[in-house]
Write an enzyme that holds these catalytic residues in place. Structure first.
Site, mmCIF file in Angstrom:
data_model
loop_
_atom_site.group_PDB
_atom_site.id
_atom_site.type_symbol
_atom_site.label_atom_id
_atom_site.label_comp_id
_atom_site.label_asym_id
_atom_site.label_seq_id
_atom_site.Cartn_x
_atom_site.Cartn_y
_atom_site.Cartn_z
ATOM 1 C CD GLU A 251 -42.353 -10.548 128.359
ATOM 2 O OE1 GLU A 251 -41.305 -11.181 128.169
ATOM 3 O OE2 GLU A 251 -42.758 -9.641 127.622
ATOM 4 C CB CYS B 139 -48.034 -4.841 131.477
ATOM 5 S SG CYS B 139 -48.197 -5.618 129.870
ATOM 6 C CB CYS C 266 -49.041 -15.115 121.186
ATOM 7 S SG CYS C 266 -50.515 -14.383 120.440
ATOM 8 C CB CYS D 24 -48.501 -9.699 115.326
ATOM 9 S SG CYS D 24 -50.208 -9.918 115.812
ATOM 10 C CB CYS E 6 -45.523 -9.369 118.273
ATOM 11 S SG CYS E 6 -45.727 -9.881 119.979
ATOM 12 C CD GLU F 190 -55.921 -11.794 121.342
ATOM 13 O OE1 GLU F 190 -55.246 -10.944 120.780
ATOM 14 O OE2 GLU F 190 -56.947 -11.512 121.988
ATOM 15 C CB SER G 69 -53.306 -4.742 118.716
ATOM 16 O OG SER G 69 -53.031 -4.767 120.089
ATOM 17 C CG LEU G 70 -56.681 -0.598 113.609
ATOM 18 C CD1 LEU G 70 -57.629 -1.733 113.273
ATOM 19 C CD2 LEU G 70 -57.434 0.730 113.621
ATOM 20 C CG HIS G 71 -50.632 -2.550 115.514
ATOM 21 N ND1 HIS G 71 -50.393 -1.560 116.431
ATOM 22 C CD2 HIS G 71 -50.618 -3.708 116.224
ATOM 23 C CE1 HIS G 71 -50.239 -2.092 117.626
ATOM 24 N NE2 HIS G 71 -50.389 -3.391 117.539
ATOM 25 C CG ASN H 138 -40.226 -1.653 121.691
ATOM 26 O OD1 ASN H 138 -39.231 -0.999 121.974
ATOM 27 N ND2 ASN H 138 -41.330 -1.653 122.418
ATOM 28 C CB CYS I 274 -45.182 -7.545 123.474
ATOM 29 S SG CYS I 274 -46.477 -8.695 123.032
HETATM 30 N N1 SAH Z 1 -52.221 -10.041 122.137
HETATM 31 C C1 SAH Z 1 -52.771 -8.831 122.572
HETATM 32 C C2 SAH Z 1 -52.171 -8.297 123.851
HETATM 33 C C3 SAH Z 1 -50.695 -8.436 124.012
HETATM 34 S S1 SAH Z 1 -49.671 -7.571 122.878
HETATM 35 C C4 SAH Z 1 -52.706 -7.792 121.479
HETATM 36 O O1 SAH Z 1 -52.056 -8.031 120.473
HETATM 37 O O2 SAH Z 1 -53.334 -6.761 121.644
HETATM 38 C C5 SAH Z 1 -49.556 -5.982 123.656
HETATM 39 C C6 SAH Z 1 -49.355 -4.821 122.676
HETATM 40 O O3 SAH Z 1 -47.980 -4.726 122.257
HETATM 41 C C7 SAH Z 1 -50.177 -4.941 121.428
HETATM 42 O O4 SAH Z 1 -50.790 -3.725 121.111
HETATM 43 C C8 SAH Z 1 -49.133 -5.312 120.418
HETATM 44 O O5 SAH Z 1 -49.564 -5.071 119.133
HETATM 45 C C9 SAH Z 1 -47.958 -4.493 120.881
HETATM 46 N N2 SAH Z 1 -46.667 -4.895 120.335
HETATM 47 C C10 SAH Z 1 -46.199 -6.128 120.119
HETATM 48 N N3 SAH Z 1 -44.953 -6.095 119.588
HETATM 49 C C11 SAH Z 1 -44.624 -4.805 119.469
HETATM 50 C C12 SAH Z 1 -43.478 -4.131 118.985
HETATM 51 N N4 SAH Z 1 -42.407 -4.784 118.505
HETATM 52 N N5 SAH Z 1 -43.497 -2.782 119.019
HETATM 53 C C13 SAH Z 1 -44.566 -2.111 119.499
HETATM 54 N N6 SAH Z 1 -45.673 -2.695 119.967
HETATM 55 C C14 SAH Z 1 -45.712 -4.027 119.938
HETATM 56 FE FE1 SF4 Z 2 -49.871 -12.235 119.995
HETATM 57 FE FE2 SF4 Z 2 -50.485 -9.700 120.606
HETATM 58 FE FE3 SF4 Z 2 -47.992 -10.405 119.903
HETATM 59 FE FE4 SF4 Z 2 -49.900 -10.412 118.065
HETATM 60 S S1 SF4 Z 2 -49.137 -8.623 119.183
HETATM 61 S S2 SF4 Z 2 -48.359 -12.030 118.380
HETATM 62 S S3 SF4 Z 2 -51.633 -11.089 119.264
HETATM 63 S S4 SF4 Z 2 -49.087 -11.056 121.710
#
Ligand code: SAH
Ligand code: SF4
Length: 368
Positions: free
Chosen positions: A110, A123, A130, A134, A137, A178, A232-234, A308, A351
């Site tokens: 996508e 984007c 992936c 996480c 995600c 990733e 993506s620290l979170h 989300n 994502c």
């Molecule tokens: N894999 C890479 C890039 C793609 S993810 C990464 O993790 O950085 C793109 C962004 O969307 C990342 O910051 C990820 O943590 C965030 N993301 C994924 N799922 C999400 C969700 N349910 N709510 C908010 N952000 C989310």
């Molecule tokens: Fe992969 Fe990024 Fe999603 Fe984590 S947040 S599962 S690294 S796409």
């Protein structure tokens, strides 16, 4: 044949013919020049060919200034990677466009096209699925299927350019996948997309987002590119990050932030930290304080994203006022932080969510 980089063995969907061809759209100008020379053609053909490939044409037939005989030779030994949109959603609120693209092997990825005052940003996805897993995600739900080629990353942009008759000026590598787990292809993509004979998108207009693949951050620093590195620290500590991001067990918060500081020393670029706020998990005042103390002294920016919801987990985004309080706390502690504006809220996707929805629809309808 000297040029074999990015050659892929793939299964043609129609007829199941296995084919070995050069992925010509993934080649940079030097490699195309080599290819053209190997075919005993004059060098100027290389630039013509490169420009066509980068402009987003789907077949050699469209390359009208290239002799037919050469086009035939090229199509015998190589193929042009394309993406086929099978779903397109346009937001009625802000015009954001979301595409679900099908690849040559039937896999789905996508892209999201957003319009800002300064132009268009896309984007893009860098992998099918992936493997980082996480917990919040949707992209990680089914693991990694395969890496995208540089050409498949590019084709997401050229298709959207042509479809909307626009010139996309900014790219974020923040879709499915990733990018640092697909290192070589991501680097080759950056080389191609910023080539002045191609899409010519300046590296300063490109962000690469990673979940914290420290080995990749170190390698990326060696290239010293003026892209924006987004982390993506979170979570402000290992206890929380271990729960939501398995990558933290390999490279913990200390190791990640050290790699960021080292990266900054080399590139002198401001680092962006993504922080998806999840109610009751990482959104307390104490979490904000800890985050601020860990980022102390780093030239950085924190992007707060209300998490989300994904059907497969129970994570919820905090109330709006809790999100604002978190941002204010960070600001008061000297950390630059903004709350990310939600675009395309009515077309439900971030994502991996769009792909998942499409897959469910397709599976449900038994089309596959
Ligand atoms: N894999 C890479 C890039 C793609 S993810 C990464 O993790 O950085 C793109 C962004 O969307 C990342 O910051 C990820 O943590 C965030 N993301 C994924 N799922 C999400 C969700 N349910 N709510 C908010 N952000 C989310
Ligand atoms: Fe992969 Fe990024 Fe999603 Fe984590 S947040 S599962 S690294 S796409």
């Amino acid at each position: 044949m000297a040029v074999t980089v990015f050659t892929v063995r793939y299964l043609k969907k129609a007829g199941d013919i296995i084919s070995d061809k050069i992925d010509i759209r993934s080649l940079d100008l030097e490699s195309i020049t080599q290819l053209v020379t190997d075919l005993s053609q004059p060098k100027f053909r290389a630039l013509q060919l490169f420009k066509w490939l980068q402009s987003g044409v789907d077949s050699f037939d469209e390359m009208t200034n290239i002799p037919i005989l050469l086009r035939e030779k090229l199509s015998a030994i190589s193929y042009i990677a394309t993406v086929k949109p099978i779903k397109k959603y346009v937001s009625q609120i802000d015009g954001t466009v979301k595409y679900v693209y099908e690849l040559y092997d039937g896999e789905l990825i996508e892209s999201v096209l957003m319009k800002y005052e300064h132009g268009y940003t896309i984007c893009i996805s860098t992998q099918v699925g992936c493997r980082m897993g996480c917990k919040f995600c949707a992209s990680g739900l089914y693991g990694l299927t395969r890496n995208l080629t540089p050409s498949e990353m590019l084709a997401q942009i050229t298709y959207a350019n042509r479809d909307n008759n626009i010139r996309i000026s900014n790219v974020v590598m923040m879709g499915m996948g990733e990018p640092l787990d697909n290192f070589e292809n991501s680097i080759q993509f950056l080389k191609l997309v910023s080539d002045e004979n191609g899409l010519n998108i300046g590296l300063r207009h490109i962000s690469l987002s990673t979940s914290g693949v420290v080995s990749g951050i170190k390698r990326l620093a060696e290239y010293n590119m003026p892209i924006t590195l987004s982390i993506s620290l979170h979570a402000p500590n290992d206890e929380i990050r271990n729960r939501t991001m398995p990558v933290n067990k390999k490279w913990n918060v200390d190791a990640l932030l050290k790699a960021c500081r080292d990266y900054q020393k080399v590139t002198t670029r401001r680092i962006s930290f993504e922080y998806a706020l999840i109610e009751g998990v990482n959104d307390s005042e104490e979490n904000a304080r800890e985050l601020a103390s860990r980022l102390k002294g780093m030239m950085c920016h924190v992007n707060l994203i209300p998490a989300n919801p994904v059907k497969e987990n129970t994570f919820k985004k905090p109330e709006r006022k809790a999100i604002i309080a978190f941002q204010k706390k960070l600001e008061n502690l000297g950390v630059n932080a903004t709350i990310r504006r939600t675009l395309g809220a009515d077309i439900d996707a971030s994502c991996g969510q769009l792909k998942k929805k499409t897959k469910e629809e397709i599976d449900g309808a038994n089309i596959c």
